[in-house]
Design an enzyme around this catalytic site. Structure first.
Site, mmCIF file in Angstrom:
data_model
loop_
_atom_site.group_PDB
_atom_site.id
_atom_site.type_symbol
_atom_site.label_atom_id
_atom_site.label_comp_id
_atom_site.label_asym_id
_atom_site.label_seq_id
_atom_site.Cartn_x
_atom_site.Cartn_y
_atom_site.Cartn_z
ATOM 1 N N SER A 1 -9.823 2.503 2.856
ATOM 2 C CA SER A 1 -8.871 3.168 1.980
ATOM 3 C C SER A 1 -7.953 2.200 1.237
ATOM 4 O O SER A 1 -7.297 2.578 0.275
ATOM 5 C CB SER A 1 -8.009 4.133 2.801
ATOM 6 O OG SER A 1 -7.198 3.411 3.749
ATOM 7 N N LYS B 1 0.843 -1.198 0.000
ATOM 8 C CA LYS B 1 0.000 0.000 0.000
ATOM 9 C C LYS B 1 0.877 1.246 0.000
ATOM 10 O O LYS B 1 1.915 1.296 0.675
ATOM 11 C CB LYS B 1 -0.911 -0.026 1.233
ATOM 12 C CG LYS B 1 -1.943 1.107 1.286
ATOM 13 C CD LYS B 1 -2.871 0.962 2.489
ATOM 14 C CE LYS B 1 -3.893 2.097 2.540
ATOM 15 N NZ LYS B 1 -4.823 1.966 3.688
ATOM 16 N N SER C 1 -10.498 0.163 7.184
ATOM 17 C CA SER C 1 -9.907 0.264 5.847
ATOM 18 C C SER C 1 -9.190 -0.986 5.366
ATOM 19 O O SER C 1 -8.693 -1.010 4.240
ATOM 20 C CB SER C 1 -8.946 1.459 5.781
ATOM 21 O OG SER C 1 -9.670 2.667 5.819
#
Length: 495
Positions: A158, A78, A182
């Site tokens: 997210s 990420k 998330s």
């Protein structure tokens, strides 16, 4: 072996150790899949040269007999994790051009165990979002589609890029972060497994901060077993993180016995909310029945302060974001606005932040600054902190009665379409976190397990919440649920 990118971590580990496949071959299969999947918007910084070098080193390590479980496993990282010499923008224009000269502790742990980095993954800007529509790179797209429709769906947020990449078999697993859901919400939207560990189990050092008392990194994988393997590699005490727990890391995989006889599973009445789709209620009931059939005792419980969790979260998280994001001022690194003649440093701060931050980040910074301001600190922030204490006590009281884990829905709906919520009241988007934020407020571990499909053929997840530091027990219950549901569906390839 064919379709190497579709292997699980456990399957790839075994194949690598038997010499049936090499890390270079495994990495090549993933890189090929990534090159054909730009329509998903999952990978935003590809690192094929780095990946190949790491794969060669992993093969040498495996050949020498020094092969930890993650050795040779290709991962997506990420964009929130700092990776040395590789762009790390947190999905924001304000960090454009930033290439850290250091490695986050999580990626250091993974790469130290021989894992391979394929590239950086898309995400909502500074992890603020539930749909991956606030990223400076553009939207990440869910590989799943509704039956009979070609409309693009959100992979959640997210960690939307991470979820999309794992679900589409672009990588064997990915790192995610979870501040209010998330990891778990995107996992549920894409039919994969995602675990948020106990706060302090995984180091936050080198992870770009959103809300420091809530943020926690975790794995996003194809199976519960894979999550157990990867979480063991990610975890551990870190002296560089003052909130890191100095606790031994168990072998989480070894704890996956599949035996949950005598375990007590709580069903919180407060999670039965008006407007929850009937198919989610039905799936929740079916999940409870599966755990009962496996030998667990199902009991009704009460978490009375749940109704205050969402408003408390959306005071605390923006307040901490306001403080954390104050460092992005255009002076030391990242985006700096061009000034007109006669403009000074205050203008540079204002213009750089206005140009560098997206609308959702601006909204949350403004909310956070407001609730921390003189005259409002006690009315909002202090009150939210007190509510947080009560929410944490609710869980402590339930676990004190002998409850081993809590079963809830993971999300209030299946994945929704890109653009379907962005023009609505922001509060409607925030409601996506209704089942997940309590876990972050209380610092507990939570895992989302894919459990079925809705009427339109989209995946739905169930959430299990565990006792602090009991990720092994939680994953074992999740493993039992995963086995009982038998979820093996994959998205039909259209990209």
């Amino acid at each position: 072996m064919s379709d190497l990118n579709k292997l699980t971590i456990a399957g790839a580990r075994d194949a690598l150790r038997k010499g049936e496949v090499t890390a270079v071959e495994l990495t090549s299969a993933c890189l090929t899949a990534i090159e054909g999947a730009d329509a998903l918007g999952a990978f935003v910084h590809k690192t094929p040269d780095v990946a190949n070098d790491m794969a060669v080193a992993a093969d040498a390590r495996i050949k020498s007999g020094d092969a930890p479980a993650m050795c040779g496993i290709p991962l997506g990282i990420k964009d929130l994790f700092c990776t040395k010499g590789v762009a790390s923008q947190a999905g924001s224009r304000i960090l454009e051009g930033f290439k850290p000269q250091y490695e986050s502790t999580v990626t250091s742990n993974l790469f130290g165990s021989g894992a391979v980095m394929l590239g950086k993954l898309n995400m909502d800007e500074f992890a603020m979002g539930s749909s991956n529509e606030t990223s400076c790179y553009g939207n990440a797209i869910n590989p799943w589609r509704r039956d009979g429709s070609d409309a693009d769906l959100t992979p959640g947020g997210s960690s939307g890029g991470s979820a999309s990449a794992v679900a589409a078999d672009l990588c064997l697993a990915a790192t995610g972060t979870d501040t209010g859901g998330s990891i778990r919400q995107p996992a549920a939207f894409t039919g994969i497994v995602g675990i948020k560990p106990t706060y302090g189990r995984v180091s936050r050092w080198g992870v770009v901060a959103f809300a420091s008392s809530l943020d926690q990194a975790g794995p996003m994988t194809k199976t519960v077993r894979d999550s157990a393997i990867m979480l063991s590699a990610m975890s551990g005490h870190d002296a560089k993180d003052s909130t890191s727990a100095d606790l031994a890391v168990p072998d989480f995989e070894a704890m996956l016995t599949g035996d949950i006889r005598g375990k007590k599973i709580g069903i919180p009445k407060e999670y039965r909310m008006d407007g929850t789709p009937a198919e989610i209620e039905k799936l929740w009931a079916a999940g409870a029945d599966m755990l009962r059939d496996a030998g667990a005792e199902i009991v009704d419980i009460s978490l009375p302060h749940t109704k205050y969790a969402l408003p408390a979260y959306y005071v605390i998280a923006p307040a901490e974001a306001s403080s954390n994001l104050a460092r992005y001022d255009g002076v030391r690194y990242g985006h700096r606005a061009t000034l007109d003649a006669g403009e000074g440093i205050d203008d540079m701060y204002e213009k750089s932040r206005a140009e560098g931050f997206g609308h959702e980040v601006q909204r949350r910074v403004m909310i956070g600054t407001y609730v921390l301001s003189a005259g409002f600190y006690d009315a909002y922030y202090n009150r939210a902190r007190k509510v947080r204490t009560l929410i944490k006590k609710d869980f402590e009281d339930v676990f004190a009665t002998g409850v081993d884990a809590i079963l809830t829905p993971a999300t209030p709906s299946a994945a929704f379409g890109i653009g379907e919520m962005t023009d609505a009241d922001p509060i409607q988007m925030y409601l996506n976190d209704v089942f997940t934020v309590t876990v972050n407020l209380a610092g507990l571990p939570g895992v989302s397990v894919p459990a079925g499909l809705d009427a339109q053929g989209l995946p739905l997840g169930l959430q299990l919440i565990g006792k602090p530091w009991e990720e092994g027990e939680l994953l074992n219950i999740a493993h039992t649920l995963e086995t009982a549901t038998g979820f093996v569906s994959k998205p039909a390839k259209w990209w």
